[in-house]
Design a protein around this motif. Structure first.
Motif, PDB file in Angstrom:
ATOM      1  N   ASP A   1      42.073  12.904  66.397  1.00  0.00           N
ATOM      2  CA  ASP A   1      42.314  11.606  67.023  1.00  0.00           C
ATOM      3  C   ASP A   1      42.653  10.533  65.997  1.00  0.00           C
ATOM      4  N   THR A   2      41.966  10.557  64.860  1.00  0.00           N
ATOM      5  CA  THR A   2      42.238   9.617  63.770  1.00  0.00           C
ATOM      6  C   THR A   2      42.655  10.436  62.550  1.00  0.00           C
ATOM      7  N   PRO A   3      43.951  10.710  62.414  1.00  0.00           N
ATOM      8  CA  PRO A   3      44.401  11.576  61.314  1.00  0.00           C
ATOM      9  C   PRO A   3      44.279  10.883  59.953  1.00  0.00           C
TER      10      PRO A   3
ATOM     11  N   GLU B   1      44.577   6.733  56.452  1.00  0.00           N
ATOM     12  CA  GLU B   1      44.966   7.125  57.798  1.00  0.00           C
ATOM     13  C   GLU B   1      46.473   7.292  57.836  1.00  0.00           C
TER      14      GLU B   1
ATOM     15  N   GLU C   1      49.457  16.147  56.195  1.00  0.00           N
ATOM     16  CA  GLU C   1      49.661  15.230  57.320  1.00  0.00           C
ATOM     17  C   GLU C   1      49.750  16.001  58.632  1.00  0.00           C
ATOM     18  N   ARG C   2      50.430  17.143  58.633  1.00  0.00           N
ATOM     19  CA  ARG C   2      50.505  17.979  59.841  1.00  0.00           C
ATOM     20  C   ARG C   2      49.110  18.464  60.232  1.00  0.00           C
TER      21      ARG C   2
ATOM     22  N   GLY D   1      44.068  17.478  55.000  1.00  0.00           N
ATOM     23  CA  GLY D   1      44.217  16.782  56.270  1.00  0.00           C
ATOM     24  C   GLY D   1      42.959  16.924  57.096  1.00  0.00           C
TER      25      GLY D   1
ATOM     26  N   ARG E   1      47.112  15.575  61.876  1.00  0.00           N
ATOM     27  CA  ARG E   1      47.553  15.125  63.193  1.00  0.00           C
ATOM     28  C   ARG E   1      46.899  15.893  64.336  1.00  0.00           C
ATOM     29  N   ARG E   2      46.096  16.891  64.028  1.00  0.00           N
ATOM     30  CA  ARG E   2      45.330  17.588  65.071  1.00  0.00           C
ATOM     31  C   ARG E   2      44.143  16.743  65.533  1.00  0.00           C
TER      32      ARG E   2
END
Length: 152
Positions: free
Chosen positions: A49-51, A151, A42-43, A9, A46-47
């Motif tokens: 801006d564009t995961p 993304e 995925e987690r 991620g 998500r930290r």
């Protein structure tokens, strides 16, 4: 070792992973972290801006120094504490459960003497499984093959 699919991620596409030594110590020390659990990647993503989740295939070569913790054990806890204190190790790859934010709070409490080791283990039950692979050497990174990035 068998061919595995692993995920990383990030906030960007990472075609050529590298080992970066940051200012924060991590569970298994400096390295490139990935996981066999896509949901966990995925987690992590998500930290940002564009995961994004990067996907790789990996086959760990014979001759690599691989340390694996199949379960959360006393040895796992001691290794994480040493790495979080910045103590180096010589392993090419380290595999095991991660000390997520909640678990790391318990590790910090234990390291600070606020709770006992027995209290740590009583508190350290995961709500969901975690997994991480830390590729700690250039030899280990050569085992990764970039597949794609998306993304999330």
């Amino acid at each position: 070792m068998a061919l595995m699919t692993v995920f990383h991620g990030s906030g960007s596409q990472v075609e050529r992973p590298e080992i970066r030594i940051g200012r924060y110590t991590k569970d298994f020390g400096p390295g490139f972290y990935c996981t066999i659990l896509r949901e966990q990647a995925e987690r992590w993503a998500r930290r940002f801006d564009t995961p994004r989740v990067n996907t790789y295939t990996v086959r760990l070569l014979d001759g690599l120094d691989i340390l694996e913790f199949p379960d959360m054990t006393e040895e796992w806890l001691d290794f994480i504490i040493a790495c979080r204190h910045g103590e180096p190790h010589n392993h090419d790859v380290v595999i095991g459960a991660m000390a997520n934010d909640q678990i790391y709070n318990f590790v910090s409490d234990y390291m600070d003497g606020a709770i006992t080791r027995e209290q740590f283990w009583a508190l350290a039950k995961f709500k969901y499984p975690t997994h991480q692979i830390c590729l700690c050497s250039d030899r280990a990174l050569k085992c990764l093959n970039f597949v794609h990035c998306e993304e999330v």
